[in-house]
Design a protein around this motif. Sequence first.
Motif, PDB file in Angstrom:
ATOM      1  N   GLN A  95       0.957  -1.129  -0.057  1.00  0.00           N
ATOM      2  CA  GLN A  95       0.146   0.303  -0.083  1.00  0.00           C
ATOM      3  C   GLN A  95       0.926   1.310   0.062  1.00  0.00           C
ATOM      4  O   GLN A  95       0.500   2.185  -0.561  1.00  0.00           O
ATOM      5  CB  GLN A  95      -0.977   0.022   1.220  1.00  0.00           C
ATOM      6  CG  GLN A  95      -2.065  -0.972   1.108  1.00  0.00           C
ATOM      7  CD  GLN A  95      -2.621  -1.128   2.718  1.00  0.00           C
ATOM      8  OE1 GLN A  95      -2.371  -0.936   3.409  1.00  0.00           O
ATOM      9  NE2 GLN A  95      -4.146  -1.851   2.270  1.00  0.00           N
ATOM     10  N   ARG A  96       1.845   1.297   0.775  1.00  0.00           N
ATOM     11  CA  ARG A  96       2.870   2.466   0.797  1.00  0.00           C
ATOM     12  C   ARG A  96       3.582   2.775  -0.447  1.00  0.00           C
ATOM     13  O   ARG A  96       3.544   3.822  -1.004  1.00  0.00           O
ATOM     14  CB  ARG A  96       3.794   2.242   1.977  1.00  0.00           C
ATOM     15  CG  ARG A  96       3.109   2.630   3.174  1.00  0.00           C
ATOM     16  CD  ARG A  96       4.038   2.201   4.638  1.00  0.00           C
ATOM     17  NE  ARG A  96       5.146   3.027   4.562  1.00  0.00           N
ATOM     18  CZ  ARG A  96       5.441   4.328   5.161  1.00  0.00           C
ATOM     19  NH1 ARG A  96       4.128   4.917   5.683  1.00  0.00           N
ATOM     20  NH2 ARG A  96       6.479   4.964   5.090  1.00  0.00           N
ATOM     21  N   ALA A 101       3.297   6.025  -2.761  1.00  0.00           N
ATOM     22  CA  ALA A 101       4.454   6.603  -3.362  1.00  0.00           C
ATOM     23  C   ALA A 101       4.339   6.864  -4.727  1.00  0.00           C
ATOM     24  O   ALA A 101       4.622   7.877  -5.381  1.00  0.00           O
ATOM     25  CB  ALA A 101       5.791   5.909  -2.957  1.00  0.00           C
ATOM     26  N   ASP A 102       3.918   5.683  -5.467  1.00  0.00           N
ATOM     27  CA  ASP A 102       3.994   5.822  -6.961  1.00  0.00           C
ATOM     28  C   ASP A 102       2.899   6.673  -7.337  1.00  0.00           C
ATOM     29  O   ASP A 102       3.177   7.598  -8.424  1.00  0.00           O
ATOM     30  CB  ASP A 102       3.571   4.157  -7.508  1.00  0.00           C
ATOM     31  CG  ASP A 102       4.722   3.288  -7.032  1.00  0.00           C
ATOM     32  OD1 ASP A 102       5.935   3.653  -6.958  1.00  0.00           O
ATOM     33  OD2 ASP A 102       4.419   2.258  -7.633  1.00  0.00           O
ATOM     34  N   PRO A 145       7.810  10.645  -1.419  1.00  0.00           N
ATOM     35  CA  PRO A 145       8.100   9.389  -0.462  1.00  0.00           C
ATOM     36  C   PRO A 145       6.509   9.128   0.053  1.00  0.00           C
ATOM     37  O   PRO A 145       5.912  10.184   0.485  1.00  0.00           O
ATOM     38  CB  PRO A 145       9.182   9.780   0.203  1.00  0.00           C
ATOM     39  CG  PRO A 145       9.761  10.680  -0.412  1.00  0.00           C
ATOM     40  CD  PRO A 145       8.612  11.443  -1.372  1.00  0.00           C
ATOM     41  N   ALA A 146       6.236   7.916   0.604  1.00  0.00           N
ATOM     42  CA  ALA A 146       5.163   7.723   1.513  1.00  0.00           C
ATOM     43  C   ALA A 146       5.170   8.434   2.836  1.00  0.00           C
ATOM     44  O   ALA A 146       4.112   8.487   3.268  1.00  0.00           O
ATOM     45  CB  ALA A 146       5.140   5.993   1.407  1.00  0.00           C
ATOM     46  N   THR A 147       6.577   8.747   3.003  1.00  0.00           N
ATOM     47  CA  THR A 147       6.199   9.365   4.399  1.00  0.00           C
ATOM     48  C   THR A 147       5.574  10.732   4.437  1.00  0.00           C
ATOM     49  O   THR A 147       5.294  11.446   5.609  1.00  0.00           O
ATOM     50  CB  THR A 147       7.729   9.401   4.850  1.00  0.00           C
ATOM     51  OG1 THR A 147       8.487  10.150   4.003  1.00  0.00           O
ATOM     52  CG2 THR A 147       8.504   8.229   5.221  1.00  0.00           C
ATOM     53  N   GLU A 148       5.623  11.427   3.359  1.00  0.00           N
ATOM     54  CA  GLU A 148       4.898  12.464   2.938  1.00  0.00           C
ATOM     55  C   GLU A 148       3.394  12.615   3.038  1.00  0.00           C
ATOM     56  O   GLU A 148       2.939  13.682   2.744  1.00  0.00           O
ATOM     57  CB  GLU A 148       5.616  13.450   1.917  1.00  0.00           C
ATOM     58  CG  GLU A 148       7.145  13.583   1.943  1.00  0.00           C
ATOM     59  CD  GLU A 148       7.873  14.410   0.885  1.00  0.00           C
ATOM     60  OE1 GLU A 148       6.923  15.107   0.097  1.00  0.00           O
ATOM     61  OE2 GLU A 148       8.815  14.484   0.425  1.00  0.00           O
TER      62      GLU A 148
END
Length: 819
Positions: free
Chosen positions: A342-343, A347-348, A353-356
């Motif tokens: 999922q992360r 991101a894609d 980045p998924a962190t954002e």
Amino acid sequence: MRDLFLSAALTALIPSVAWAAPDCSGPVVACKRAMPGALSLLTPGRVATIVIDARDEPGVARAATDLVADLKAVGGGDVRLARDVSGDATIIAGTLGHSAVIDALVTAGKLDVSGLAGQWEGYVEQVVDNPAPGIARALVIAGSDRRGTIFGLYDISAKVGVSPWTWWADVPARRHPILYLTAGRVADRPVVKYRGIFINDEEPGFGNWARTKLGGVNHLAYEKVFNLLLRSKANFIWPAMWGKSLWEDDPASAPLAQEMGVLLGTSHHEPMQRAQADWKREGSGPWDYTKNAAALRAFWRKGIERRGRAEDPVTIGMRGDGDEPMTEGTAIDLLQRIVRDQRKIIADVTKRPATETPQVWALYKEVQDYYDKGMRVPDDVTLLFADDNWGNIRRLPPIGARRAGGAGVYYHFDYVGGPRNYKWLDTNAIPRVWQQMRMADDYGADRLWIVNVGDLKPMEYPISFFLDMAWNPKRMGLAAMQAYPARWASEQFGASHGAEIGTLLTRYGQLASRRKPELIDATTYGYTDGEWARVLGEWNALDAQARRVGPTLAAGLKDAYYELVLHRIEAMTNLHRLYEAVAANRAAAQAGDAAKARRFAEAARGYFAQDAVIRRRYEVETAGGKWTSMMAQTHIGYTGWQQPDTDVMPALATIEKPLPLPPVAPKPPVRIAADAGRAVDGRGIRWQRVPGFTAEGAAMVATPNTVPVIERPGGDSPHIVYDVNWARGSPVTLGVVTAPGLDVRGGGKHRIAVSVDDGAPIILNLMEGETEERWGRSVIENRRAASTALPALSAGKHRVILWLVDPEVVVEEVTLSPL
């Protein structure tokens, strides 16, 4: 600069009450008379102008338009919206960096925005002299971001006398043709970042109402909900999900949320911004990642694509289809793989980045088992802990733990599930909500607070409390919580009625918290021992008191009073009358008194019919029939956890066909109120007396509740001493009654200790032998109890001592019973 914001927020928890203060004290307070340096806000014959920049966010314009309407409703005069300050200006509002006039005032040193820049949803209100040529004085509202400005605008609406419930509970604006704002500056911002509600279990009430009145659960319905949230300084919603998709049912709903500034999420079992209904309509194959991973990833990708560049937090993880467990047991490796995938999708799609992207992992029901058994998610993900669906938080983050994503709580005012649904009325006592959410804040769970509110109505009062506390939990101390009922009632009905209506709300919460209405029947209380008479007497007294208040209110407040106060009291009183009459009928039949049995049977049938009359009064006769179907929830005749299709008249008895009475209860123990002893503080811990915690009285709560567990109580450790005069020598059972709390630390223990005179403390674990059945009994009765047998206690005076062990335990009562 946090201290600046907390100390500068000098208005009360409910700012709109402040206008009624006789001394008009405090900065930027609405006042009916002129004060030195005050701004003339409303004056007959003078136009009041609100100025916003055309470049500001659309949600700001919406809120400013609402403030125009609110000021017109309050003052009855001419109020207009302008996009520049070329003419007169009474209020100038805007967002830093999005409003030329606000930025100019900051540059000129006329507006103090110290500490505002970069804050989440912060705002400043300041009365400014000579803000622009030709303007002697104006109120300036500056937001750190769009919601900061929006909250500042709605804060003024509340201060001048427009309740957040003006539409949802038909609370009229309080009329004041002349109104001033005192001089000074107020700054504020929230502590809990995401604060919101979950409209759930919304059939048949909310759903039927929306379809009847607005054509469906569509953008017209959500516009009203979003407006309520923003007026309540909330920012987040999990939308209705019983066969519904906010995104697909009406394509205008999600863009409307974005425009207004409301953040959209999806519930604990709907990952990646996809409603469960989306899968039912579009999904291909099973909802099973071990068998259908590619289809699920494609489905989830569309959710993130549909989200676009919104700020909305994304729910991650996975539960089974239909809000069920995903697998038998705990498949940690599988769930970790799901989260990783999922992360990667996030991101894609976002190209970042998924962190954002803010993400939430809801530790609901069995998902908490994954966490307890060691599963972890990346540090930027918010851990959303949950209660047990009955208002008892199950787990909280380790004390002192800090993670980038923080932690939060998913709480319940409404529930569908075991041991029985509770959906009909508000049965949430504010002191208990306060104790649980204060504990959440103390443990650091302050990133997201969301509460399941069912149909939204009639949960108005606890919703307000939950969201007001979420704004700044530490500001809602014990004194503020105790003052809250009167303050909230003043906001709806005016200061002259605040105290008496607040008392009604408080007493209702105490009585209703004994047992949910869906769990009441003729056997709930003993009839032959007089318990039914005592309980019903309390409800009858409250009903009579509520009816005395109604006629003293202005005509324009009648609908609001019925919706917010009288209906719930009337409905619960009638329900208790029904079941007491059924109990009396059965007792008379058992005793062979046919005439008495018939008389009580007829009374019971009358109360059953009255229940439908009360529903009609709410749906048809109140507010011009505005709330059709909102009280359609069945509530009489449960035989299992699920609701009956229709309300069912309880079975009545005749001499020829008597129905069994419940067994006579044993002689009740000697009950000692929790606050009847001498509280002794120690080891940095003190006892707090929380009045009105139960129908019977106060509770004793330890604070702070984050201190280490006291494994060896005694000596200087915190305790409460109760002086007892025991009438006769005999062995006794010494017991403790507590709130039905759970072990939020994860050790499986919920303990208190007791001793008599100089005896050694005996530790009692209130969760010892915990089973589904034992837990069910604790939430049905809204209490936990544990006891220990003691050897013979001589006649005379003794000291019963209660010792603190686990700081989360809330003491309600001590009991002594002869063996």
